[in-house]
Design an enzyme around this catalytic site. Structure first.
Site, PDB file in Angstrom:
ATOM      1  N   SER A 105       0.628  -1.384   0.261  1.00  0.00           N
ATOM      2  CA  SER A 105       0.100   0.037   0.283  1.00  0.00           C
ATOM      3  C   SER A 105       1.052   1.568   0.481  1.00  0.00           C
ATOM      4  O   SER A 105       1.878   0.843   0.753  1.00  0.00           O
ATOM      5  CB  SER A 105      -1.341  -0.067   0.701  1.00  0.00           C
ATOM      6  OG  SER A 105      -1.951   0.951   1.176  1.00  0.00           O
ATOM      7  N   HIS A 109       2.666  12.565  -1.149  1.00  0.00           N
ATOM      8  CA  HIS A 109       2.219  13.276  -1.014  1.00  0.00           C
ATOM      9  C   HIS A 109       3.223  14.275  -1.842  1.00  0.00           C
ATOM     10  O   HIS A 109       4.204  14.671  -0.851  1.00  0.00           O
ATOM     11  CB  HIS A 109       2.139  14.075  -0.114  1.00  0.00           C
ATOM     12  CG  HIS A 109       0.594  13.753   0.542  1.00  0.00           C
ATOM     13  ND1 HIS A 109      -0.772  14.073   0.017  1.00  0.00           N
ATOM     14  CD2 HIS A 109       0.562  12.487   1.395  1.00  0.00           C
ATOM     15  CE1 HIS A 109      -1.345  12.657   0.469  1.00  0.00           C
ATOM     16  NE2 HIS A 109      -0.505  12.051   1.293  1.00  0.00           N
ATOM     17  N   HIS A 119      -2.435   7.350  -5.341  1.00  0.00           N
ATOM     18  CA  HIS A 119      -2.358   5.884  -3.697  1.00  0.00           C
ATOM     19  C   HIS A 119      -2.709   4.965  -4.470  1.00  0.00           C
ATOM     20  O   HIS A 119      -3.156   4.766  -5.814  1.00  0.00           O
ATOM     21  CB  HIS A 119      -4.172   6.362  -3.093  1.00  0.00           C
ATOM     22  CG  HIS A 119      -4.291   5.434  -2.464  1.00  0.00           C
ATOM     23  ND1 HIS A 119      -5.268   4.546  -2.733  1.00  0.00           N
ATOM     24  CD2 HIS A 119      -3.548   3.997  -1.579  1.00  0.00           C
ATOM     25  CE1 HIS A 119      -5.815   3.156  -2.383  1.00  0.00           C
ATOM     26  NE2 HIS A 119      -4.930   3.124  -1.427  1.00  0.00           N
ATOM     27  N   HIS A 158      -5.527   7.453 -17.371  1.00  0.00           N
ATOM     28  CA  HIS A 158      -6.923   6.014 -17.270  1.00  0.00           C
ATOM     29  C   HIS A 158      -6.979   5.365 -18.402  1.00  0.00           C
ATOM     30  O   HIS A 158      -6.981   4.156 -18.485  1.00  0.00           O
ATOM     31  CB  HIS A 158      -7.866   6.963 -17.643  1.00  0.00           C
ATOM     32  CG  HIS A 158      -8.976   7.508 -16.362  1.00  0.00           C
ATOM     33  ND1 HIS A 158      -9.547   6.242 -15.680  1.00  0.00           N
ATOM     34  CD2 HIS A 158      -8.595   8.560 -15.831  1.00  0.00           C
ATOM     35  CE1 HIS A 158     -10.272   6.967 -14.203  1.00  0.00           C
ATOM     36  NE2 HIS A 158      -9.333   8.593 -14.628  1.00  0.00           N
ATOM     37  N   HIS A 188     -20.404  13.536   2.135  1.00  0.00           N
ATOM     38  CA  HIS A 188     -21.037  14.256   3.339  1.00  0.00           C
ATOM     39  C   HIS A 188     -20.297  14.936   2.521  1.00  0.00           C
ATOM     40  O   HIS A 188     -20.640  16.263   2.597  1.00  0.00           O
ATOM     41  CB  HIS A 188     -19.757  14.427   4.525  1.00  0.00           C
ATOM     42  CG  HIS A 188     -18.365  14.545   5.195  1.00  0.00           C
ATOM     43  ND1 HIS A 188     -17.722  13.261   4.094  1.00  0.00           N
ATOM     44  CD2 HIS A 188     -17.535  14.782   5.399  1.00  0.00           C
ATOM     45  CE1 HIS A 188     -16.637  13.265   4.460  1.00  0.00           C
ATOM     46  NE2 HIS A 188     -15.987  14.585   5.287  1.00  0.00           N
ATOM     47  N   GLY A 272      -3.408  -3.426  14.120  1.00  0.00           N
ATOM     48  CA  GLY A 272      -2.100  -3.439  13.362  1.00  0.00           C
ATOM     49  C   GLY A 272      -1.379  -2.411  13.865  1.00  0.00           C
ATOM     50  O   GLY A 272      -1.319  -1.216  15.185  1.00  0.00           O
TER      51      GLY A 272
END
Length: 316
Positions: A105, A109, A119, A158, A188, A272
């Site tokens: 993973s 930044h 990401h 893409h 939200h 973890g």
């Protein structure tokens, strides 16, 4: 019926470790400061507070580069006694099983506001129960979060995503793109986290070899997608205004990771390694009360991108 007898965990682990090496090397090739990824190897031994978690990982973190303000590329392979709620919400029949989880993973930044955050994640889960065949699946994907978006960057991103998927069926890119748009959505805020990419989970129907091959293809195409964009934008001129907007928009990234991200929730629920789990958080971030960019400004342009769009003319 999926064949569960031929899974090769060691082959997956070997690939993931090599992927971590390759991505770190290619990212460092874009860096101009005298910095390196710090390697932090760690082990879990089932100590109290970790839900019996064992195994370990290899975290690699780079901070305060000229190009990469903060980046982390993490490998982990852990075992636990019971799958947490975040892993069984969509598969309640697996509740109570022990598990293995291994994956890479990463979050990058960049310092320059014109260079987007990125990401990626590729992973394999195995849910086990004595006397029964293991249930396994692959998941992962990659997504892009620009602050000042450029069409050529998003289209390239893409295109690479589609190339990763094309050998496995003409509908795979469209399906995984939509899954990504739906998953990386801040309810939200009523906006997507960025301009999308790929997201998939629960992949085992094609059998181990095909599923593993698809996961590898997506893992391999991440750096092909991201490095040219980073190279193109890392030296763009910017000032305080662009930096302020970058830090404000990073707040959305933090909100998603802490509220919605299943990987973050899985890591925290299993006890973890907190430093590795929260490695994805931005190094600096601001929140402003009731902020709205000036209509017609370069900052306002971003909001036109924060909704699903067919960038290649092929996906619904």
């Amino acid at each position: 019926m999926t064949d569960h007898s031929q899974i090769n965990v060691e082959a997956v682990k070997s690939y993931l470790l090599q992927l971590q090496d390759d991505i770190c090397q290619q990212l460092l090739a874009e860096e101009t400061a005298a910095v390196e990824f710090i390697t932090d190897s760690w082990e879990r031994d089932g100590e109290e507070g970790t839900m019996g978690l064992t195994g370990g990982g290899r975290s690699r973190v780079l901070e305060q580069g000229d190009v990469i303000e903060k980046g982390g590329v993490n490998f982990s392979h852990v075992r636990g006694k019971t799958l947490p709620v975040s892993a069984t919400a969509h598969r309640p029949e697996l509740a109570g099983r022990s598990f293995q989880a291994l994956g890479v993973s990463l979050v990058i930044h960049p310092r320059n506001p014109y260079a987007p955050t990125s990401h990626a994640n590729v992973r394999m889960f195995i849910a086990e129960k004595e006397g029964e065949a293991p249930v396994w699946w692959f998941g992962g994907g990659f997504d892009l979060t620009p602050f000042y978006p450029f069409d050529e960057d998003v289209v390239h991103w893409h295109q690479q995503a589609k190339q990763a998927c094309d050998p496995f069926g003409e509908q795979v890119y469209a399906d995984y793109k939509k899954w990504c748009d739906d998953y990386f959505y801040l309810k939200h805020r009523q906006e997507t986290r960025g301009v999308g990419g790929l997201f998939f989970d629960d992949l085992n129907a094609p059998g181990f070899e095909q599923s593993f091959a698809l996961m590898r293809s997506i893992g391999d195409h991440y750096i092909k997608a991201y490095r040219p964009i980073l190279a193109r934008r890392k030296n763009s001129e910017y000032g305080e205004r662009e930096r302020d907007f970058q830090l404000y928009r990073r707040g959305r990234y933090a909100e998603f990771n802490l509220v919605f991200d299943r990987g973050t929730l899985f890591g925290l629920q299993t006890g973890g390694r907190t430093e590795s789990i929260l490695m994805s958080m931005p190094p600096l971030v601001t929140w402003k009360y009731n902020y709205h960019p000036e209509p017609g400004s370069a900052e306002a342009k971003l909001y036109d991108y924060l909704m699903p769009r067919d960038w290649l003319g092929v996906a619904g």
